[in-house]
Enzyme design. Structure first.
Site, mmCIF file in Angstrom:
data_model
loop_
_atom_site.group_PDB
_atom_site.id
_atom_site.type_symbol
_atom_site.label_atom_id
_atom_site.label_comp_id
_atom_site.label_asym_id
_atom_site.label_seq_id
_atom_site.Cartn_x
_atom_site.Cartn_y
_atom_site.Cartn_z
ATOM 1 N N ARG A 24 -3.259 10.896 4.520
ATOM 2 C CA ARG A 24 -2.032 11.672 4.640
ATOM 3 C C ARG A 24 -1.158 11.595 3.387
ATOM 4 O O ARG A 24 -0.489 12.576 3.027
ATOM 5 C CB ARG A 24 -1.248 11.181 5.856
ATOM 6 C CG ARG A 24 0.046 11.922 6.042
ATOM 7 C CD ARG A 24 0.755 11.542 7.307
ATOM 8 N NE ARG A 24 2.052 12.207 7.341
ATOM 9 C CZ ARG A 24 2.228 13.481 7.617
ATOM 10 N NH1 ARG A 24 1.201 14.233 7.891
ATOM 11 N NH2 ARG A 24 3.438 14.010 7.626
ATOM 12 N N ARG A 64 -8.516 0.301 4.755
ATOM 13 C CA ARG A 64 -7.526 1.200 4.161
ATOM 14 C C ARG A 64 -6.227 0.470 3.861
ATOM 15 O O ARG A 64 -5.469 0.901 2.989
ATOM 16 C CB ARG A 64 -7.250 2.377 5.092
ATOM 17 C CG ARG A 64 -8.411 3.346 5.277
ATOM 18 C CD ARG A 64 -8.000 4.550 6.114
ATOM 19 N NE ARG A 64 -6.771 5.115 5.595
ATOM 20 C CZ ARG A 64 -5.716 5.438 6.347
ATOM 21 N NH1 ARG A 64 -5.735 5.246 7.641
ATOM 22 N NH2 ARG A 64 -4.625 5.956 5.791
ATOM 23 N N ILE A 99 8.570 6.628 16.839
ATOM 24 C CA ILE A 99 8.251 7.272 15.565
ATOM 25 C C ILE A 99 7.059 8.220 15.702
ATOM 26 O O ILE A 99 7.137 9.394 15.343
ATOM 27 C CB ILE A 99 7.967 6.226 14.470
ATOM 28 C CG1 ILE A 99 9.103 5.196 14.402
ATOM 29 C CG2 ILE A 99 7.760 6.903 13.129
ATOM 30 C CD1 ILE A 99 10.446 5.744 14.029
ATOM 31 N N ARG A 140 2.402 14.299 13.040
ATOM 32 C CA ARG A 140 3.002 13.975 11.740
ATOM 33 C C ARG A 140 3.026 15.185 10.800
ATOM 34 O O ARG A 140 2.424 15.186 9.737
ATOM 35 C CB ARG A 140 2.253 12.806 11.086
ATOM 36 C CG ARG A 140 2.197 11.578 11.969
ATOM 37 C CD ARG A 140 1.986 10.320 11.185
ATOM 38 N NE ARG A 140 0.633 10.224 10.666
ATOM 39 C CZ ARG A 140 0.199 9.210 9.929
ATOM 40 N NH1 ARG A 140 1.012 8.239 9.610
ATOM 41 N NH2 ARG A 140 -1.023 9.173 9.497
ATOM 42 N N PRO A 141 3.688 16.263 11.192
ATOM 43 C CA PRO A 141 3.661 17.485 10.391
ATOM 44 C C PRO A 141 4.354 17.295 9.047
ATOM 45 O O PRO A 141 5.193 16.416 8.873
ATOM 46 C CB PRO A 141 4.427 18.490 11.254
ATOM 47 C CG PRO A 141 5.315 17.649 12.098
ATOM 48 C CD PRO A 141 4.552 16.398 12.382
ATOM 49 N N VAL A 142 3.990 18.159 8.088
ATOM 50 C CA VAL A 142 4.561 18.070 6.738
ATOM 51 C C VAL A 142 5.706 19.055 6.553
ATOM 52 O O VAL A 142 6.126 19.302 5.431
ATOM 53 C CB VAL A 142 3.478 18.311 5.668
ATOM 54 C CG1 VAL A 142 2.390 17.258 5.759
ATOM 55 C CG2 VAL A 142 2.886 19.717 5.788
ATOM 56 N N ASP A 143 6.236 19.597 7.629
ATOM 57 C CA ASP A 143 7.266 20.617 7.497
ATOM 58 C C ASP A 143 8.525 20.095 6.811
ATOM 59 O O ASP A 143 9.207 20.844 6.107
ATOM 60 C CB ASP A 143 7.613 21.216 8.868
ATOM 61 C CG ASP A 143 8.134 20.197 9.856
ATOM 62 O OD1 ASP A 143 7.515 19.127 9.966
ATOM 63 O OD2 ASP A 143 9.148 20.458 10.522
ATOM 64 N N LEU A 144 8.845 18.810 6.978
ATOM 65 C CA LEU A 144 10.031 18.269 6.319
ATOM 66 C C LEU A 144 9.858 18.243 4.806
ATOM 67 O O LEU A 144 10.817 18.479 4.062
ATOM 68 C CB LEU A 144 10.351 16.869 6.847
ATOM 69 C CG LEU A 144 10.691 16.771 8.344
ATOM 70 C CD1 LEU A 144 11.038 15.336 8.706
ATOM 71 C CD2 LEU A 144 11.849 17.696 8.696
ATOM 72 N N LYS A 153 0.830 -1.204 0.000
ATOM 73 C CA LYS A 153 0.000 0.000 0.000
ATOM 74 C C LYS A 153 0.867 1.256 0.000
ATOM 75 O O LYS A 153 0.675 2.163 -0.819
ATOM 76 C CB LYS A 153 -0.915 0.013 1.222
ATOM 77 C CG LYS A 153 -1.694 1.315 1.400
ATOM 78 C CD LYS A 153 -2.500 1.316 2.680
ATOM 79 C CE LYS A 153 -1.701 1.732 3.884
ATOM 80 N NZ LYS A 153 -1.732 3.195 4.131
ATOM 81 N N ASN A 154 1.820 1.334 0.917
ATOM 82 C CA ASN A 154 2.617 2.553 1.052
ATOM 83 C C ASN A 154 3.492 2.799 -0.168
ATOM 84 O O ASN A 154 3.775 3.944 -0.515
ATOM 85 C CB ASN A 154 3.461 2.488 2.322
ATOM 86 C CG ASN A 154 2.620 2.615 3.579
ATOM 87 O OD1 ASN A 154 1.498 3.123 3.538
ATOM 88 N ND2 ASN A 154 3.133 2.144 4.701
ATOM 89 N N CYS A 163 -4.877 8.679 9.664
ATOM 90 C CA CYS A 163 -5.055 8.137 11.005
ATOM 91 C C CYS A 163 -4.634 9.143 12.071
ATOM 92 O O CYS A 163 -3.660 9.868 11.901
ATOM 93 C CB CYS A 163 -4.229 6.859 11.180
ATOM 94 S SG CYS A 163 -4.888 5.427 10.315
ATOM 95 N N ASP A 207 4.768 0.383 12.064
ATOM 96 C CA ASP A 207 3.496 -0.135 11.564
ATOM 97 C C ASP A 207 3.248 -1.589 11.960
ATOM 98 O O ASP A 207 2.206 -2.150 11.621
ATOM 99 C CB ASP A 207 3.432 -0.008 10.039
ATOM 100 C CG ASP A 207 3.044 1.397 9.592
ATOM 101 O OD1 ASP A 207 2.628 2.195 10.453
ATOM 102 O OD2 ASP A 207 3.160 1.685 8.391
#
Length: 422
Positions: free
Chosen positions: A94, A400, A330, A123-127, A22-23, A118, A308
């Site tokens: 996400r 999902r 994580i 889990r910010p997107v700043d990176l 999936k990922n 989820c 996971d």
């Protein structure tokens, strides 16, 4: 709303076919945005997240067709009509943020809503954003959207990630393929999904070296072409189904599995008293003998123990002999399955990012509720070994990331059924 009902206590025996990752597929699909030629993905998993990414790409004007009962995805972005990814779709998942880099690289602009998914931490997107800024993008966050522009195109840069991030590595990797000059990604993620994406991009004409290490070098090209690519085996589904015979007894072969995908995980299973044998058909898994041993687990980026698989491993250790300590490094808020396992008789104490599990002789069936994707399957694993009946609610999370759970486990002897509409 669907529920899954399980009557536990039955050993499992048979074979389970492991789907494409999936990922990996969720990162491969946006790669179509980098080219006007066709991209074909085989071994695609049939999951609700894949349908969400399909919906998102189609909203941009891409063509996406599911062939061969959904296992083949034919994608084309020869005539996009929009570079705006709307909140109504992006909020569901996400991984939607992965359209940002490709859109910006090919079109010089993009508007992407901040994503959902989820509820297992910020889990910010700043990176992701820092990497694109380093490559010359101008970014403006307003009204819940990332407004990105690079009118003269992206430029090669050295991007040093302060933390290992799979998603940020994927976004930067895709963007860099069309950037002018050389991009070096330092402290890059090493996951098999990154390697799979790099292989696909290389088949499309990208110049990439170093995937699978912490330094990836990309030499930008003027354009990319089409390709046909097979999605790598899903290591998280693989690990999950390896735990099924471990927790119930019996012997199951996970078809298509290889040890290199789950090496750190397999080491912990061995320490717990579980045999994992690699064959020419997959991984054969069985208990060695008697009650399982307690083991300590600390999650880490690949090649460490996967976050996971932490929830599923906790379900296994609930009936192990002794005390196990699980440390989650994580994501915060990733022990939400613990209270539900405790409803089944588990003895678990959570303090911050650490969970201490004292094994009990046997779990007892109970009504429980899934809180996120991996938590949902951990409850199903626990129910397989529990005494009596367990009903798992809110299983839309499960859909999902896992296809046909009831059929796969049922074919190996589990007493499991989906109950619709409750």
């Amino acid at each position: 709303m669907d529920q899954i009902r399980i009557k536990g206590g039955r050993p499992l025996s048979g074979e389970i076919a492991i789907a494409g990752a999936k990922n990996a597929c969720l990162a491969l699909m946006p790669a179509t945005l980098l080219t006007d030629e066709p991209l074909t993905l085989t071994n695609a998993p049939r999951l609700s997240d894949i349908r969400t990414m399909t919906e998102l790409l189609q909203s941009l004007g891409a063509e996406v067709s599911a062939l061969h009962r959904g296992k083949v995805l034919a994608l084309s972005s020869h005539d996009l009509t929009s570079q705006r990814a709307d909140y109504d779709i992006v909020r569901k998942m996400r991984a939607s943020i992965l359209v940002l880099g490709p859109l910006l690289a090919r079109y010089g602009q993009a508007e992407v809503s901040l994503p959902g998914g989820c509820a297992i931490g910020a889990r910010p997107v700043d990176l992701h954003l820092r990497a694109l800024e380093a490559m010359g993008a101008t970014l403006d966050l307003r009204e819940g959207y990332v407004h990105a522009s690079a009118p003269g195109g992206l430029k090669g840069a050295v991007v040093a990630f302060p933390l290992v991030s799979v998603g940020a590595t994927e976004n930067a990797l895709m963007a860099a393929t069309l950037a002018k000059g050389t991009t070096v990604l330092k402290n890059a993620a090493r996951e098999p999904e990154i390697v799979d994406l790099a292989r696909c991009l290389r088949a499309m004409g990208a110049q990439i070296e170093g995937e699978g290490t912490n330094t990836i070098t990309i030499e930008g090209v003027a354009s990319l072409g089409g390709a046909t690519h097979r999605v790598v085996t899903d290591r998280i589904e693989l690990g999950t189904y390896m735990l099924a015979p471990a927790i119930t007894g019996g012997e199951v072969t996970c078809l298509g599995g290889t040890l290199d995908l789950v090496a750190a995980f397999a080491e912990k299973l061995d320490a717990a008293g579980i045999s994992v044998e690699e064959t020419d058909r997959g991984l054969k898994v069985a208990r060695k003998n008697g009650r399982l041993n307690a083991v300590d687990v600390t999650t880490a980026p690949f090649p460490g123990f996967p976050t996971d698989l932490q929830a599923q491993m906790m379900a296994l250790l609930c009936t192990a002999d002794g005390v196990s300590v699980l440390e989650e490094t994580i994501f915060e808020n990733r022990f939400m399955h613990a209270p539900e396992l405790m409803r089944m008789g588990a003895q678990i104490e959570v303090s911050g990012g650490t969970a201490t599990v004292t094994g009990v002789e046997r779990l007892k069936g109970a009504p429980v509720m899934a809180t996120d994707l991996r938590a949902s399957v951990s409850l199903i694993l626990a129910a397989l070994a529990a005494e009596g009946e367990t009903v798992v609610s809110r299983v839309y999370h499960l859909d999902r990331g896992y296809e046909k759970v009831e059929q796969k486990l049922g074919a190996c002897g589990a007493e499991i059924e989906r109950v619709s509409g409750k």
